[in-house]
Design an enzyme around this catalytic site. Structure first.
Site, PDB file in Angstrom:
ATOM      1  N   ASP A 134       0.762  -1.187  -0.102  1.00  0.00           N
ATOM      2  CA  ASP A 134      -0.186  -0.063  -0.076  1.00  0.00           C
ATOM      3  C   ASP A 134       0.918   1.364   0.110  1.00  0.00           C
ATOM      4  OD1 ASP A 134      -2.405   1.131  -0.134  1.00  0.00           O
ATOM      5  OD2 ASP A 134      -2.774   1.461   2.057  1.00  0.00           O
ATOM      6  N   CYS A 191     -23.829  -6.937 -13.133  1.00  0.00           N
ATOM      7  CA  CYS A 191     -25.346  -6.919 -12.730  1.00  0.00           C
ATOM      8  C   CYS A 191     -25.723  -5.531 -11.724  1.00  0.00           C
ATOM      9  CB  CYS A 191     -25.340  -8.042 -11.338  1.00  0.00           C
ATOM     10  SG  CYS A 191     -24.606  -7.759  -9.859  1.00  0.00           S
ATOM     11  N   CYS A 194     -23.632  -3.462  -7.134  1.00  0.00           N
ATOM     12  CA  CYS A 194     -22.722  -2.583  -6.550  1.00  0.00           C
ATOM     13  C   CYS A 194     -23.012  -1.017  -6.908  1.00  0.00           C
ATOM     14  CB  CYS A 194     -21.352  -2.845  -7.067  1.00  0.00           C
ATOM     15  SG  CYS A 194     -21.145  -2.805  -8.672  1.00  0.00           S
ATOM     16  N   CYS A 214     -16.895   9.550  -3.347  1.00  0.00           N
ATOM     17  CA  CYS A 214     -16.840   8.429  -2.666  1.00  0.00           C
ATOM     18  C   CYS A 214     -16.660   8.517  -1.272  1.00  0.00           C
ATOM     19  CB  CYS A 214     -15.617   7.475  -3.141  1.00  0.00           C
ATOM     20  SG  CYS A 214     -15.300   5.755  -2.375  1.00  0.00           S
ATOM     21  N   CYS A 247     -21.996  -6.892  -3.784  1.00  0.00           N
ATOM     22  CA  CYS A 247     -21.702  -7.907  -4.917  1.00  0.00           C
ATOM     23  C   CYS A 247     -21.769  -9.329  -4.419  1.00  0.00           C
ATOM     24  CB  CYS A 247     -20.156  -7.505  -5.144  1.00  0.00           C
ATOM     25  SG  CYS A 247     -19.442  -8.489  -6.194  1.00  0.00           S
TER      26      CYS A 247
END
Ligand code: SF4
Ligand code: SF4
Length: 366
Positions: A134, A191, A194, A214, A247
């Site tokens: 990270d 789909c 999310c 976000c 999800c």
């Protein structure tokens, strides 16, 4: 010591799995061309890439970071996603997203990667190893995709196409020449569950997270989130989880998400915070950022009993806490709140807090 590359890779991956690192895959230390094109396009159009000061070249070319690197072993470190997520409702409990409350995964994962590096050196004595989690400049998700760890979800997470846990990413760069894996050919289900679950429409374009909308990004940023997103924050203190939990490809844990007492959390002293969260991801993110979020959530809670706490926090030495307290007080209004805001405005010297106080006063008068 072994010479056969495929046997070496087999043993290395086996060792990674023994260490609890799964999925695992290998990629060459070659430039990430596709990612470079996307990042250059973002830079050209004036966009900013969050949480990095590195150039596009350094973010996408492993050899600019480790000139001698030939291969990169990418690993996933699984974490549990709870069935019960954040609430939008009126509560005095603050929510920590999956993987944000436990022992700091950066530390755990770097130790495991170092052990994997030691194992590689036991097999190839001249190998040099560079573990990273990270904090390096490279786009780890893109390296992991190329190493075959997962497919891109429309939520911009890298996910396993079969029903598996979510995972953090880490890597081990090395000068040893290893056999690269290939990206998976499957795709996510498309789909859009999310995207529909996102409270702020940050996933309007599939596979492209608009981080300026976000909530997970804003709960980690030093800068306070834009006014129009604050009421969507619900009770989130750190992270969000909504697009991950929605999800169907992600396996959920029967455990509920972690919540804490908001008032206690918002008023922890530095010493109490370090004592309670010393080696966790919470400490890694830092007291001021998370307490600022807690103060915003106190505004969303709609519980009038928090007003005296907010009035106290309006005098906090940290400007971001005063700004958040002003916003939250504006959610309540009333004579006591308005007169406290007026008094504070006379004394306040920080322009960003002054602006928050004025805006809160106006909101509380309507
Ligand atoms: S983390 Fe939350 S705010 Fe961000 S894209 Fe996912 S659902 Fe939307
Ligand atoms: S919710 Fe559906 S569209 Fe979104 S990442 Fe998962 S499978 Fe893909």
């Amino acid at each position: 010591m072994i010479n056969n590359v495929s046997t070496l890779c087999y043993r290395l991956k086996d060792k990674a799995r023994q260490l609890g690192l799964s999925p695992v895959g290998i990629t060459k230390a070659a430039p990430l061309e596709e990612t470079r094109t996307i990042l250059e396009q973002i830079s050209r159009t004036g966009g900013r890439i969050p949480f990095t000061v590195d150039s596009v070249s350094r973010r996408t070319d492993p050899k600019l970071v480790w000139p001698e690197a030939e291969s990169i072993v990418m690993v996933g470190f699984p974490y549990q996603v709870p069935t019960v997520g954040p609430s939008t409702g009126r509560t005095l409990k603050g929510y920590f997203a999956a993987g944000t409350y436990e022992l700091d995964y950066h530390r755990v994962l770097i130790d495991k990667l170092s052990e994997l590096g030691t194992f590689l050196q036991s097999q190839v004595p001249q190998a040099e190893v560079f573990p990273f989690v990270d904090t390096g400049p490279l786009v780890e998700r893109a390296l992991a995709y190329r190493a075959g760890l997962g497919v891109w979800g429309e939520n911009s997470f890298l996910i396993r196409p079969q029903h598996g846990p979510a995972f953090f990413l880490g890597g081990l760069a090395t000068n040893a020449v290893l056999a690269p894996d290939h990206p998976l050919t499957d795709s996510c289900l498309r789909c859009r569950k999310c995207r529909d679950a996102c409270p702020t429409n940050a996933l309007a374009v599939p596979y492209r997270l608009n981080y300026r909308r976000c909530l997970s990004y804003w709960t980690q940023a030093k800068e306070i989130m834009p006014d129009e997103l604050r009421s969507q924050l619900g009770n989130r203190l750190y992270g969000c989880d909504s697009c991950l939990r929605a999800c169907p490809l992600i396996k959920k844990s029967p455990r509920e998400g972690v919540t804490v007492d908001l008032i206690k959390f918002a008023t922890l002293t530095n010493r109490e915070f370090r004592h309670q969260y010393g080696s966790s991801s919470v400490a890694w993110r830092g007291r001021t950022v998370l307490q600022r979020n807690a103060v915003l959530v106190l505004g969303n809670s709609g519980q009038k009993e928090v007003i005296p706490i907010l009035l106290r926090l309006l005098l906090d030495p940290r400007a971001s806490i005063r700004a958040a307290a002003a916003w939250s007080l504006g959610c309540y209004g009333g004579y006591q709140v308005q007169s406290a805001l007026e008094k504070r405005l006379d004394l306040e010297t920080e322009p960003s807090v002054q602006a928050e106080i004025v805006s809160a006063y106006e909101r509380s008068s309507t």
